[in-house]
Design a protein around this motif. Structure first.
Motif, mmCIF file in Angstrom:
data_model
loop_
_atom_site.group_PDB
_atom_site.id
_atom_site.type_symbol
_atom_site.label_atom_id
_atom_site.label_comp_id
_atom_site.label_asym_id
_atom_site.label_seq_id
_atom_site.Cartn_x
_atom_site.Cartn_y
_atom_site.Cartn_z
ATOM 1 N N GLU A 90 1.539 -6.666 4.317
ATOM 2 C CA GLU A 90 2.487 -5.575 4.062
ATOM 3 C C GLU A 90 3.925 -6.042 4.292
ATOM 4 O O GLU A 90 4.181 -6.927 5.115
ATOM 5 N N ASP B 183 -1.591 -5.772 8.685
ATOM 6 C CA ASP B 183 -2.211 -4.601 9.306
ATOM 7 C C ASP B 183 -3.698 -4.928 9.430
ATOM 8 O O ASP B 183 -4.482 -4.618 8.543
ATOM 9 N N VAL C 278 1.859 3.161 7.068
ATOM 10 C CA VAL C 278 1.468 4.119 6.035
ATOM 11 C C VAL C 278 0.181 3.621 5.375
ATOM 12 O O VAL C 278 0.029 2.439 5.078
ATOM 13 N N GLU D 39 -4.555 -6.877 5.639
ATOM 14 C CA GLU D 39 -3.723 -6.035 4.769
ATOM 15 C C GLU D 39 -2.312 -6.582 4.897
ATOM 16 O O GLU D 39 -1.642 -6.350 5.906
ATOM 17 N N LYS E 162 -7.503 -0.062 14.211
ATOM 18 C CA LYS E 162 -6.232 -0.557 13.686
ATOM 19 C C LYS E 162 -5.158 -0.821 14.739
ATOM 20 O O LYS E 162 -4.117 -1.389 14.409
HETATM 21 ZN ZN ZN Z 1 -2.189 -0.979 6.004
#
Ligand code: ZN
Length: 222
Positions: free
Chosen positions: A72, A101, A22, A70, A122
């Motif tokens: 998470e 991420d 997300v 990132e 990504k």
């Molecule tokens: Zn992310």
């Protein structure tokens, strides 16, 4: 060698199928990238080939501009979920862990500017380092989980799941309206503020509550 889940120090019997992620699930992170706060979850998928072990080292691409971290909260799914409600979601969670991420931010911006999908930025091989998972129990409050990322002894990201725009159970129920989740699939629940470029040689310490502490080093991907 391909990635394999570990839950409670054991090999998890189900292989990873897909990683559903997300975007912008923490308002402060949406703000730092000058993105509007979404009214419904922004979903994207990383294939199983993106998963790698989080430690003892992670490899980042060095020829495509900046590669951002990132951190998470990662959720390991243990039962099939389709059109599920939140209580079915809670019954289907096997484990909780940490994921990175990894995002080629310059490339992502170029793709966004052209209104192209951002998979190259990504979903590349190695774009999703995953920790071992700890068993999920309903005594854990999914809406009060701390996560923290330190790089070279400086805290870079710090958040708590209570700051999520879409709480974990709500988010997974929504995901299951669109994508059937199978045992072994992983949900990446969004990143708090503080994202920045990783550098080769960086030393990372990632923490989830006092449940998990991952130490890893950044190397160049060849
Ligand atoms: Zn992310």
């Amino acid at each position: 060698m391909s990635y394999q889940h570990h839950l409670d120090k054991q090999i998890f019997p189900h292989a990873l199928g897909k990683i559903v992620c997300v975007g912008r699930n923490y308002a402060e992170h949406a703000k730092e990238l000058n993105n509007p706060v979404p009214s419904q979850p922004i979903l994207f998928i990383k294939p199983a080939t993106a998963a790698v072990d989080f430690s003892p080292q992670i490899a980042i691409p060095t020829r495509h501009g900046s590669c951002h971290h990132e951190l998470e909260i990662a959720i390991l799914i243990g039962k099939p979920l389709s059109n599920a409600n939140e209580s079915e979601v809670l019954d289907a969670i096997s484990g909780i862990g940490l994921g990175l991420d990894l995002t080629l931010r310059d490339l992502q911006q170029q793709l966004k500017d052209k209104s192209h999908p951002w998979e190259r930025a990504k979903s590349f091989d190695g774009a999703c380092p995953l920790s071992e998972f700890i068993p999920f129990t309903k005594a854990m409050n999914l809406q009060n989980i701390d996560l923290r990322l330190e790089i070279n002894q400086q805290v870079r990201q710090r958040g708590n799941s209570r700051e999520m725009l879409f709480p974990i159970a709500t988010l997974i129920a929504e995901i299951s309206q669109w994508f059937t989740l199978n045992p072994g699939d992983v949900i990446m629940t969004g990143t708090p503020a503080g994202v920045a470029a990783l550098q080769v040689g960086d030393q990372l310490i990632a923490e989830l509550q006092d449940w998990l502490r991952i130490e890893t080093n950044v190397i160049a991907k060849n």
